[in-house]
Design a protein around this motif. Structure first.
Motif, PDB file in Angstrom:
ATOM      1  N   GLU A  77       0.827  -1.209   0.000  1.00  0.00           N
ATOM      2  CA  GLU A  77       0.000   0.000   0.000  1.00  0.00           C
ATOM      3  C   GLU A  77       0.862   1.261   0.000  1.00  0.00           C
ATOM      4  OE1 GLU A  77      -3.881  -1.865   2.338  1.00  0.00           O
ATOM      5  OE2 GLU A  77      -2.367  -0.771   3.485  1.00  0.00           O
ATOM      6  N   MET A 110       2.388   1.783  -3.376  1.00  0.00           N
ATOM      7  CA  MET A 110       1.384   2.282  -4.315  1.00  0.00           C
ATOM      8  C   MET A 110       1.207   3.786  -4.130  1.00  0.00           C
ATOM      9  SD  MET A 110      -0.601   1.347  -6.742  1.00  0.00           S
ATOM     10  CE  MET A 110      -1.125   2.773  -7.662  1.00  0.00           C
ATOM     11  N   ARG A 111       1.140   4.222  -2.859  1.00  0.00           N
ATOM     12  CA  ARG A 111       1.016   5.664  -2.596  1.00  0.00           C
ATOM     13  C   ARG A 111       2.227   6.428  -3.133  1.00  0.00           C
ATOM     14  NH1 ARG A 111      -1.657   3.662   1.925  1.00  0.00           N
ATOM     15  NH2 ARG A 111       0.201   3.516   3.208  1.00  0.00           N
ATOM     16  N   LYS A 122       3.911   5.489  -5.667  1.00  0.00           N
ATOM     17  CA  LYS A 122       3.962   5.186  -7.101  1.00  0.00           C
ATOM     18  C   LYS A 122       5.255   4.482  -7.487  1.00  0.00           C
ATOM     19  CE  LYS A 122       0.751   8.766  -8.171  1.00  0.00           C
ATOM     20  NZ  LYS A 122       0.309   9.838  -8.979  1.00  0.00           N
ATOM     21  N   GLU A 154      -0.122   2.218 -11.478  1.00  0.00           N
ATOM     22  CA  GLU A 154      -1.570   2.462 -11.424  1.00  0.00           C
ATOM     23  C   GLU A 154      -2.392   1.246 -11.846  1.00  0.00           C
ATOM     24  OE1 GLU A 154       0.458   5.000 -12.439  1.00  0.00           O
ATOM     25  OE2 GLU A 154       0.025   6.268 -10.709  1.00  0.00           O
ATOM     26  N   LEU A 178      -3.561  -0.864  -8.953  1.00  0.00           N
ATOM     27  CA  LEU A 178      -4.436  -0.281  -7.922  1.00  0.00           C
ATOM     28  C   LEU A 178      -5.723  -1.074  -7.663  1.00  0.00           C
ATOM     29  CD1 LEU A 178      -4.884   1.932  -5.856  1.00  0.00           C
ATOM     30  CD2 LEU A 178      -5.906   3.320  -7.678  1.00  0.00           C
ATOM     31  N   PRO A 179      -6.468  -1.503  -8.684  1.00  0.00           N
ATOM     32  CA  PRO A 179      -7.708  -2.253  -8.389  1.00  0.00           C
ATOM     33  C   PRO A 179      -7.447  -3.537  -7.594  1.00  0.00           C
ATOM     34  CG  PRO A 179      -7.619  -1.640 -10.718  1.00  0.00           C
ATOM     35  CD  PRO A 179      -6.288  -1.277 -10.119  1.00  0.00           C
ATOM     36  N   HIS A 180      -6.302  -4.156  -7.824  1.00  0.00           N
ATOM     37  CA  HIS A 180      -5.954  -5.379  -7.102  1.00  0.00           C
ATOM     38  C   HIS A 180      -5.492  -5.059  -5.676  1.00  0.00           C
ATOM     39  CE1 HIS A 180      -6.347  -7.174 -10.997  1.00  0.00           C
ATOM     40  NE2 HIS A 180      -5.324  -6.482 -11.469  1.00  0.00           N
ATOM     41  N   ILE A 181      -4.726  -4.006  -5.543  1.00  0.00           N
ATOM     42  CA  ILE A 181      -4.214  -3.618  -4.220  1.00  0.00           C
ATOM     43  C   ILE A 181      -5.354  -3.221  -3.292  1.00  0.00           C
ATOM     44  CG2 ILE A 181      -2.793  -1.918  -2.999  1.00  0.00           C
ATOM     45  CD1 ILE A 181      -0.863  -2.060  -5.442  1.00  0.00           C
ATOM     46  N   VAL A 182      -6.379  -2.606  -3.832  1.00  0.00           N
ATOM     47  CA  VAL A 182      -7.550  -2.214  -3.029  1.00  0.00           C
ATOM     48  C   VAL A 182      -8.219  -3.446  -2.413  1.00  0.00           C
ATOM     49  CG1 VAL A 182      -9.890  -1.262  -3.208  1.00  0.00           C
ATOM     50  CG2 VAL A 182      -7.966  -0.064  -4.258  1.00  0.00           C
ATOM     51  N   LYS A 183      -8.184  -4.562  -3.103  1.00  0.00           N
ATOM     52  CA  LYS A 183      -8.816  -5.799  -2.616  1.00  0.00           C
ATOM     53  C   LYS A 183      -7.926  -6.573  -1.641  1.00  0.00           C
ATOM     54  CE  LYS A 183     -11.046  -6.402  -7.086  1.00  0.00           C
ATOM     55  NZ  LYS A 183     -11.022  -7.196  -8.318  1.00  0.00           N
ATOM     56  N   ARG A 205      -6.010  -5.938   1.297  1.00  0.00           N
ATOM     57  CA  ARG A 205      -6.142  -5.918   2.763  1.00  0.00           C
ATOM     58  C   ARG A 205      -7.396  -6.655   3.238  1.00  0.00           C
ATOM     59  NH1 ARG A 205      -3.718  -3.516   6.944  1.00  0.00           N
ATOM     60  NH2 ARG A 205      -2.455  -2.188   5.602  1.00  0.00           N
TER      61      ARG A 205
END
Length: 140
Positions: free
Chosen positions: A44, A47-48, A50, A96, A99-104, A106
């Motif tokens: 995470e 990702m923040r 980048k 980027e 991102l959709p995968h990283i959101v899922k 945690r």
């Protein structure tokens, strides 16, 4: 990646890991918890920032450890994040696409870990698997 609770863990693989690791199983599951929390946070944070390169190792670590305990959906998600990050590194691009995968990640990690720890807890009451001494097998 909507996954039902029963399909988050391959219980046969979990049982095999438990028998192979023996007395060290609970301790190693604790390491999975510690490493997993760190890996998710590192992914995470990367990702923040980048930084695709900073995503690769924690995603790779999480993937391998999840597979060890039969947590295949978590391992597949971590692998997807890892491969996306590797592609971004090769293209000299920011992550980027991950991102959709990283959101899922945690929520899936937390839900999976709860199941693993509940099953590993020796104090959890378990349903008898059949008759057993002093118990009659229900006939249907």
């Amino acid at each position: 990646m909507a996954v039902e609770g029963n399909s988050l863990v391959d219980w046969a693989a979990f049982g095999q890991a438990r028998s192979e690791l023996g007395a060290g199983f609970v301790r190693i599951l604790g390491y999975f918890r510690e490493d997993g929390v760190k890996s998710v946070a590192a992914i995470e944070q990367a990702m923040r920032a980048k930084s695709a390169a900073a995503i690769v190792i924690p995603a790779h670590t999480l993937k391998g450890e999840a597979r060890q305990f039969g947590a295949e959906p978590l391992a597949l998600l971590a692998e997807q994040i890892e491969m996306t990050a590797r592609d971004c590194v090769e293209r000299h691009d920011t992550p980027e696409d991950a991102l959709p995968h990283i959101v899922k990640l945690r929520p899936l990690f937390t839900q999976t870990l709860e199941l693993l720890e509940r099953e590993a807890n020796p104090l959890v009451a378990r349903k008898p698997q059949g008759g057993g001494f002093g118990r009659r097998v229900a006939s249907y």
